[in-house]
Structure formats: C-alpha cells, structure tokens
Design a protein around this motif. Structure first.
Motif, PDB file in Angstrom:
ATOM      1  N   ASN A  59       0.989  -0.866   2.335  1.00 13.59           N
ATOM      2  CA  ASN A  59      -0.002  -0.804   1.271  1.00 13.59           C
ATOM      3  C   ASN A  59      -1.341  -0.294   1.801  1.00 13.59           C
ATOM      4  OD1 ASN A  59      -1.337  -3.046   2.491  1.00 13.59           O
ATOM      5  ND2 ASN A  59      -0.064  -4.479   1.347  1.00 13.59           N
ATOM      6  N   GLU A 114       2.218   0.726  -1.729  1.00 14.81           N
ATOM      7  CA  GLU A 114       2.328  -0.296  -2.759  1.00 14.81           C
ATOM      8  C   GLU A 114       0.944  -0.647  -3.293  1.00 14.81           C
ATOM      9  OE1 GLU A 114       4.284  -3.680  -1.189  1.00 14.81           O
ATOM     10  OE2 GLU A 114       6.154  -2.627  -0.742  1.00 14.81           O
ATOM     11  N   GLU A 143      -2.120  -2.978  -4.232  1.00 13.21           N
ATOM     12  CA  GLU A 143      -2.684  -4.199  -3.674  1.00 13.21           C
ATOM     13  C   GLU A 143      -2.567  -5.323  -4.698  1.00 13.21           C
ATOM     14  OE1 GLU A 143      -4.770  -5.315  -0.765  1.00 13.21           O
ATOM     15  OE2 GLU A 143      -3.244  -3.938  -0.039  1.00 13.21           O
TER      16      GLU A 143
END
Length: 340
Positions: A223, A317, A319
């Motif tokens: 991420n 991804e 958060e």
C-alpha cells in the motif's frame, strides 16, 4: 524453526499482535519506524517480557512461558551490555562457565568464536580498550557462545557511525550465513534490513503490514504507506491516478518506468547533487516526478522530455480510513484542493 502464533502484548495506547516464522538458518529483519513494536517483539521471543496472548515455538517445543535462560536464545543488545571488568576472552566464556562447560570445551569454543569474529588480537583487552565495531563483535561472539538455537539482534549496528556500519554490515551478514542459526534482526534502517536478511517483516503500529524477500517487498509494496516508508517517491493517490488516466486507486511509478530524452515535455524544478547520482525533481502533467541517475546536465528551469512505461506501474491497496500515509501534493490542478 521459530514460530510465533498470535503473539500479543498491550501497553497504554499500543497493542502488538504478530504471527510469523523464521526457517532454519534464515535471517529475518524486523523493519519499521520507532514505536512500531520491533523491540517489544524481540523481548517477547527472548522471554524478557511475557505475552498476554499467543505462543512461541522453537522447533517442536513451545517456549512461551520458559525463563530466558532456559530458551537457549542468544541476544545482542543495542548497547552490547558487555562486562566492563572482563577481557574479551572472559566475556565470551562467561556464559559457558555459568553453564558448567569443562575447561577444554570452553577454550575450544572461545578460540573458534575469536577466529569467526576476527577478535584474536584483542582477546586480552577489556571493552573500554576496543572500538565500537570490536565491541559489537564481542557481543555477537558472546551471544553465540552457548550454541543458541535462535539468535536475536536488537539494532546491532545502531550505535556505530555510518562508515563503520557500512563496513561491518557485510561482515555481519557473512557471519550469520556461516553459523546458520535462525536469526531475527531489529532495525529501522531499510538498507541494513535488505542487505542482512533473506526475509523482511515490516511493522506498523504493532502489526506486520507486509512480509517478503527484500526485492519483493521493495518492488511490490502492498500500500501507499509501505511504498512511502521504503523510500519510493513517485506515489499517486486515487484521485491523482485518475487524472493520469490510471484506475482510481493509489499507484507507484517506479524509477525504472521513467525514461528521459523522449516523450512528453517536463520542467526541471530541482537538482540535487548526491555524489554518485544526481536527483531531479520534474513537473509533469501537474505532478511531481523524482528521478535519480547519472548526470544529465539538467538544471532548474530547463525542460526535458520523458516517456513512461505504464506496464511497470504498481497498483497499491487503499489505505484504511485511519491510515497515516503522508500524501504528496501535486504541483497544480484540482487534486490540490482535495487532499491534505
């Protein structure tokens, strides 16, 4: 093999919960910012603190509730914790005498460790007569003396200056590869973790955010926060990604995806000389791009052209809502009003 199963420990405002494995002969680095739980996890494994939940397994034996001295775990503290009144030889032999080894075995084992750590010329010196790097090697030799089943290193190079850290890093890696004892190394330095460990577990707020080989961790961060912590600069939020024609989720644009000299025009905003490389910050499509590489003869105010290989862009991804990722602002455009 070391296995941690749901190992938990709480403090006011903080909770550690971790599961991981360290294979036989493998070195795993715990990497993360201050306060992420790295040293707490190490102390739980060593038995210096007791967990509130979970289990610690070493091979086929559960050691969760064993006293530290019953675990056969070697521990190198950040300040080394050497006995100041004992010589190097006596520091290394101390645990063996406590364990009732006979004299001949002690002499043989200490001689081996002095050779392994290149300390033979310093065997009769006291710690105050040694350099920082030599004291670090004494602490490592002492931790290895009793043939531990597991080795724990808490910021082993943290007390040394940069030049000495760089010199000892490869030496420490070579020693760990030679002894083949499963090892956990705590560090906040990414380069140390990548050089010394076959696996890296990245901690944030008491949780393991991502684990993998150094190369996989760096090239495929999960991420935005992971990518930012590992030093990536060309990160785009979902809105910024959409403005660039990408799907509406965070993205990483790796350095190797950007080629100078052809394509769209970009303005040089900053030039930073870094010795072996020169860093450039470019304004492109209303965003900042950061590049490091050989001298290009470009200075602030110059224009150049860049081409992006979009196949190398990494999707990240989203958060979590309470995530603490720091969002880099674009130079211009509507995204400037929507992110803070």
């Amino acid at each position: 093999m070391l296995r941690l199963v749901g190992l938990g420990k709480s403090y006011p405002g903080f909770r550690l919960l971790a599961s991981l494995e360290v294979s036989p002969g493998q070195t795993l680095a715990l990497l993360g910012p201050s306060g992420s739980g790295k040293s707490t996890l190490l102390r739980l494994v060593a038995g210096l603190e007791m967990p509130e939940a979970g289990q610690v397994w070493l091979d086929e034996t559960e050691i969760t509730l064993l006293a530290p001295e019953a675990r056969r775990v070697g521990f190198v503290f950040q300040d080394y914790a050497l006995f100041p009144h004992l010589t190097v030889w006596e520091n290394i032999a101390f645990g063996l005498r406590e364990a009732r080894w006979d004299g001949a075995r002690i002499r043989e084992r200490v001689a081996f460790l002095l050779e392994l750590t290149h300390l033979e010329p310093h065997a009769q010196k006291r710690p105050d007569q040694l350099s920082g790097g030599e004291r670090q090697r004494v602490a490592l030799a002492r931790a290895l003396a009793n043939q531990p089943r597991l080795l724990l290193l808490d910021e082993p190079l943290g007390a040394l200056d940069l030049k000495l850290r760089q010199e000892l890093l490869l030496e420490l890696r070579a020693i760990l590869q030679q002894i083949r004892v499963p090892t956990i190394v705590v560090t906040h330095d990414q380069s140390e973790a990548f050089v010394i460990a076959a696996q890296v577990a990245l901690l944030r707020g008491g949780s393991i955010v991502q684990q993998g080989s150094p190369e996989r961790l760096f090239r495929q961060p999960r991420n935005y926060w992971v990518a930012s912590f590992l030093g990536h600069r060309n990160l785009f939020t979902a809105q910024q990604s959409r403005q660039l024609g990408l799907p509406a989720q965070p993205h990483l644009l790796p350095q190797e995806a950007i080629m100078l000299g052809q394509g769209e025009e970009a303005l040089v905003r900053e030039r930073i000389f870094k010795g072996f490389v020169v860093a450039l910050e470019l304004a492109w499509r209303g965003q900042r791009l950061y590049l490091e590489g050989p001298e290009q003869g470009l200075y602030p105010g110059d224009t150049t052209r860049i081409r992006v290989d979009w196949s190398k862009v990494v999707a990240l991804e989203e958060e979590p809502e309470n995530g603490q990722a720091q969002i880099r602002q674009p130079l211009a455009g509507p995204a400037a009003k929507n992110h803070s």
